[in-house]
Design a protein around this motif. Structure first.
Motif: not given
Length: 300
Positions: A115-137
């Motif tokens: 749980l803790t590792a997932g939260a840390i990773g998501a905070c760091v990776g959210n900008p790239a995740d947002l870019a990925l979703i928008r590019m795919q959509a």
């Protein structure tokens, strides 16, 4: 000879950064293989039909290259998100084992570390995740609303320029919750399964990794899809003619989805999601295992 090398490997920067480097590398290799399935999964969640319909339409209207749209963002996401989550999990579990006098961790402690590792990773990776979703959509939007991002870095630049720096963490709430659920299922079940297959059933290394990664992929999929659905809806939403967004936040999205489609609506695209998540998880663990073996053989 072996005893003389131990102090060298236990000091310096490399032992600290190695879990992060290994995690990011394994995630990027897995993403390169899984990207086309991920693309189809996003289109299904955006309401474009079944897996077969989406695949057929993409090939007919956009060509083979459409399946790799957003790959740069996907790789950047792994370089940030998976680097942080797998590296953090390795360090957290090592500290927990040390506090537990070297004994294997119970499942609930592994789940907490996940749980803790997932939260840390998501905070760091959210900008790239947002870019990925928008590019795919992007191709699913009306022509006037398309953003036409060239690559992940162009997407990040445009988001900051048009919407401000904080917009890079749009949808961070559901992203963090989804990542916590996924990593609790993925990381805790993998470690637990390795112990079971290796110690209880006496499996060899290859069978243990394959079996544990399969179990890990299933639990990662089952735990995370509802949160992934909400996250996708939040990140791809566009304002209407009056400037109003369809959802005010993840909780509002959850309630409206429940009212309109019931609980099963959150499992839209579950077969494809499972096909995409489980192999990605499996490949990540398999690549990670091979990377670690290569480093061990190389004396790293």
């Amino acid at each position: 000879m072996g005893d003389e090398k131990k102090p060298k490997s236990a000091t310096g920067v490399w032992p600290t950064v190695k879990p992060f480097v290994n995690g990011g590398a394994s995630g990027m290799l897995a993403t390169s293989v899984i990207q086309p399935i991920d693309m189809v999964k996003v289109r299904i969640q955006l309401g474009q039909g079944s897996a077969a319909q989406v695949t057929k339409n993409m090939l007919k209207e956009e060509g083979l290259g459409a399946f790799y749209k957003g790959l740069s963002a996907g790789l950047l996401r792994q370089a940030t998100y998976t680097t942080a989550r797998l590296g953090s999990f390795k360090i957290l579990t090592a500290k927990a084992v040390e506090a537990n006098d070297g004994k294997p961790l119970p499942l609930y402690q592994k789940a907490l570390c996940g749980l803790t590792a997932g939260a840390i990773g998501a905070c760091v990776g959210n900008p790239a995740d947002l870019a990925l979703i928008r590019m795919q959509a992007d191709a699913t939007l009306p022509a006037a609303q398309r953003r036409h991002y060239k690559n992940a870095f162009h997407a990040l630049y445009r988001i900051v320029a048009d919407e401000g720096v904080l917009a890079l963490w749009k949808g961070a709430g559901p992203t963090v919750v989804r990542a916590m659920a996924l990593n609790m299922g993925m990381l805790a079940s993998y470690d637990q399964s390795v112990e079971f297959f290796r110690d209880s059933l006496g499996f060899g290394e290859a069978a243990t990794v394959l079996g544990a990664s399969t179990v890990s992929g299933f639990f990662a999929s089952a735990c995370s899809l509802p949160f992934d659905y909400v996250k996708t809806q939040i990140q791809k939403m566009q304002p209407d003619a009056e400037g109003k967004f369809p959802y005010t936040g993840s909780f509002d999205c959850t309630l409206k989805t429940l009212n309109s489609g019931g609980p099963l609506k959150f499992y839209t695209g579950f077969p494809v999601y499972c096909v995409r998540i489980a192999p990605h998880v499996m490949l990540t663990w398999i690549f990670l295992n091979q990377i670690q073996k290569l480093e061990k053989n190389s004396g790293l």
